[in-house]
Design an enzyme around this catalytic site. Structure first.
Site, PDB file in Angstrom:
ATOM      1  N   ASP A  65       0.868  -1.178   0.000  1.00 48.71           N
ATOM      2  CA  ASP A  65       0.000   0.000   0.000  1.00 48.71           C
ATOM      3  C   ASP A  65       0.908   1.233   0.000  1.00 48.71           C
ATOM      4  O   ASP A  65       1.695   1.421   0.940  1.00 48.71           O
ATOM      5  CB  ASP A  65      -0.868  -0.050   1.266  1.00 48.71           C
ATOM      6  CG  ASP A  65      -1.792   1.143   1.401  1.00 48.71           C
ATOM      7  OD1 ASP A  65      -1.636   2.146   0.674  1.00 48.71           O
ATOM      8  OD2 ASP A  65      -2.684   1.069   2.269  1.00 48.71           O
ATOM      9  N   ASN A  99      -6.063  12.788 -11.260  1.00 47.51           N
ATOM     10  CA  ASN A  99      -6.726  13.249 -12.492  1.00 47.51           C
ATOM     11  C   ASN A  99      -6.386  14.722 -12.669  1.00 47.51           C
ATOM     12  O   ASN A  99      -5.777  15.328 -11.786  1.00 47.51           O
ATOM     13  CB  ASN A  99      -8.238  12.997 -12.441  1.00 47.51           C
ATOM     14  CG  ASN A  99      -8.886  13.680 -11.249  1.00 47.51           C
ATOM     15  OD1 ASN A  99      -8.827  14.901 -11.120  1.00 47.51           O
ATOM     16  ND2 ASN A  99      -9.464  12.888 -10.361  1.00 47.51           N
ATOM     17  N   GLY A 159      -9.561   4.932  -6.260  1.00 53.93           N
ATOM     18  CA  GLY A 159      -8.295   4.218  -6.403  1.00 53.93           C
ATOM     19  C   GLY A 159      -7.214   4.726  -5.467  1.00 53.93           C
ATOM     20  O   GLY A 159      -7.473   5.092  -4.315  1.00 53.93           O
ATOM     21  N   ASP A 175      -5.597   7.464  -5.613  1.00 55.01           N
ATOM     22  CA  ASP A 175      -5.823   8.887  -5.326  1.00 55.01           C
ATOM     23  C   ASP A 175      -6.689   9.037  -4.067  1.00 55.01           C
ATOM     24  O   ASP A 175      -6.336   9.788  -3.135  1.00 55.01           O
ATOM     25  CB  ASP A 175      -6.519   9.505  -6.560  1.00 55.01           C
ATOM     26  CG  ASP A 175      -6.536  11.018  -6.565  1.00 55.01           C
ATOM     27  OD1 ASP A 175      -5.961  11.632  -5.661  1.00 55.01           O
ATOM     28  OD2 ASP A 175      -7.140  11.583  -7.507  1.00 55.01           O
ATOM     29  N   SER A 219      -2.081   4.752 -14.351  1.00 60.42           N
ATOM     30  CA  SER A 219      -3.025   4.562 -15.488  1.00 60.42           C
ATOM     31  C   SER A 219      -3.525   3.138 -15.694  1.00 60.42           C
ATOM     32  O   SER A 219      -4.323   2.916 -16.607  1.00 60.42           O
ATOM     33  CB  SER A 219      -2.425   5.057 -16.822  1.00 60.42           C
ATOM     34  OG  SER A 219      -2.441   6.460 -16.911  1.00 60.42           O
ATOM     35  N   GLY A 262      -5.332   1.307 -13.618  1.00 64.72           N
ATOM     36  CA  GLY A 262      -6.577   1.030 -12.904  1.00 64.72           C
ATOM     37  C   GLY A 262      -7.761   1.483 -13.750  1.00 64.72           C
ATOM     38  O   GLY A 262      -7.960   0.979 -14.854  1.00 64.72           O
TER      39      GLY A 262
HETATM   40  N1  AR6 Z   1      -1.309   1.614  -3.030  1.00 68.65           N
HETATM   41  C1  AR6 Z   1      -0.742   1.266  -4.199  1.00 68.65           C
HETATM   42  N2  AR6 Z   1      -1.448   1.078  -5.335  1.00 68.65           N
HETATM   43  C2  AR6 Z   1      -2.787   1.237  -5.262  1.00 68.65           C
HETATM   44  C3  AR6 Z   1      -3.461   1.600  -4.077  1.00 68.65           C
HETATM   45  C4  AR6 Z   1      -2.659   1.801  -2.908  1.00 68.65           C
HETATM   46  N3  AR6 Z   1      -3.185   2.162  -1.744  1.00 68.65           N
HETATM   47  N4  AR6 Z   1      -4.794   1.672  -4.369  1.00 68.65           N
HETATM   48  C5  AR6 Z   1      -4.957   1.354  -5.662  1.00 68.65           C
HETATM   49  N5  AR6 Z   1      -3.756   1.082  -6.218  1.00 68.65           N
HETATM   50  P1  AR6 Z   1      -6.050   3.837 -10.202  1.00 68.65           P
HETATM   51  P2  AR6 Z   1      -5.421   5.285 -12.726  1.00 68.65           P
HETATM   52  C6  AR6 Z   1      -3.418   0.671  -7.581  1.00 68.65           C
HETATM   53  O1  AR6 Z   1      -7.388   3.466 -10.725  1.00 68.65           O
HETATM   54  O2  AR6 Z   1      -5.685   4.084 -13.550  1.00 68.65           O
HETATM   55  C7  AR6 Z   1      -8.655   8.013  -9.654  1.00 68.65           C
HETATM   56  O3  AR6 Z   1     -10.024   8.158  -9.431  1.00 68.65           O
HETATM   57  C8  AR6 Z   1      -4.491   0.068  -8.447  1.00 68.65           C
HETATM   58  O4  AR6 Z   1      -4.743  -1.288  -8.065  1.00 68.65           O
HETATM   59  O5  AR6 Z   1      -5.946   4.326  -8.805  1.00 68.65           O
HETATM   60  O6  AR6 Z   1      -4.202   6.102 -13.015  1.00 68.65           O
HETATM   61  C9  AR6 Z   1      -7.993   9.327 -10.054  1.00 68.65           C
HETATM   62  O7  AR6 Z   1      -8.595  10.437  -9.422  1.00 68.65           O
HETATM   63  C10 AR6 Z   1      -3.835   0.171  -9.812  1.00 68.65           C
HETATM   64  O8  AR6 Z   1      -2.887  -0.900  -9.989  1.00 68.65           O
HETATM   65  O9  AR6 Z   1      -5.346   4.996 -11.132  1.00 68.65           O
HETATM   66  C11 AR6 Z   1      -8.187   9.352 -11.534  1.00 68.65           C
HETATM   67  O10 AR6 Z   1      -9.472   9.875 -11.874  1.00 68.65           O
HETATM   68  C12 AR6 Z   1      -3.062   1.484  -9.725  1.00 68.65           C
HETATM   69  O11 AR6 Z   1      -3.010   1.803  -8.325  1.00 68.65           O
HETATM   70  C13 AR6 Z   1      -8.097   7.918 -11.930  1.00 68.65           C
HETATM   71  O12 AR6 Z   1      -8.468   7.162 -10.770  1.00 68.65           O
HETATM   72  C14 AR6 Z   1      -3.696   2.645 -10.471  1.00 68.65           C
HETATM   73  O13 AR6 Z   1      -5.112   2.553 -10.412  1.00 68.65           O
HETATM   74  C15 AR6 Z   1      -6.688   7.524 -12.318  1.00 68.65           C
HETATM   75  O14 AR6 Z   1      -6.698   6.214 -12.834  1.00 68.65           O
END
Ligand code: AR6
Length: 173
Positions: free
Chosen positions: A11, A25, A33, A35, A118, A120
């Protein structure tokens, strides 16, 4: 360069380091996610500082303090949304990693943790994203003394496997 890059499963909000990167974003005003997790862990002062930044373009980055996080700084970067690959997604993703590393270096950070930007809700194909991330980080480290150590913090085992494979495939020493 390989000894200055590591891949772990965990994490990112728990990492003790100089800076963690937020897959944000363009509003920089929070989301789901990673963020959402970063904003929850840092507390409301992070959002208050983010409001003073007036957003950020895709592929660029902005830095804030870490507030209640163990990390001193948060570097926020909006990754590209995957639209099929013909909208400059790869170059924009590489630009995210470079922009974050430039900001880290400029702020004296020696240890930096990245999430998988990117891959997720933005749906960038995982293996391709991992290759771009590792290549871009390695190229930056090859020409810069700082940061000393970069860690990819992968939330799940599938993501960790992709980054492990990309690091193993790296042709640089
Ligand atoms: N620690 C490490 N990695 C994590 C954690 C954590 N605590 N939580 C999730 N991940 P995403 P994106 C992973 O969707 O695709 C947001 O709403 C997750 O499993 O968080 O860049 C923003 O505001 C995945 O492998 O980011 C944007 O609107 C990775 O982090 C949008 O999502 C990225 O997933 C950005 O989308």
């Amino acid at each position: 360069m390989k000894d200055r890059i590591q891949v772990i499963q965990g994490d990112i909000t728990r990492q003790i380091c100089d800076a963690i990167v937020n897959a944000a974003n363009t509003s920089l005003l929070g989301g789901g996610g990673v963020d959402g997790a970063i904003h929850r862990a840092a507390g409301p002062d992070l959002l208050a500082e983010c409001r003073t930044l007036y957003g950020c373009e895709t592929g660029k980055a902005k830095i804030t303090k870490g507030y209640r996080l163990p990390a001193r700084y948060v570097i926020h970067t909006p990754g590209p949304i995957w639209h099929g690959g013909d909208r400059n997604e790869s170059a924009l993703l590489a630009s995210c990693y470079r922009s974050c590393l430039e900001l880290a270096e400029a702020n004296g950070c020696q240890t930096v943790c990245f999430p998988s930007i990117s891959t997720g809700v933005y749906h960038f194909p995982l293996n391709q994203a991992a290759g771009i991330a590792i290549e871009t980080i390695a190229a930056f480290l090859a020409s810069h003394a700082a940061p000393a150590q970069v860690t990819m913090v992968c939330f799940d085992s599938r993501t960790k496997a992709a980054y492990d494979q990309a690091l193993a495939a790296l042709t640089r020493p």
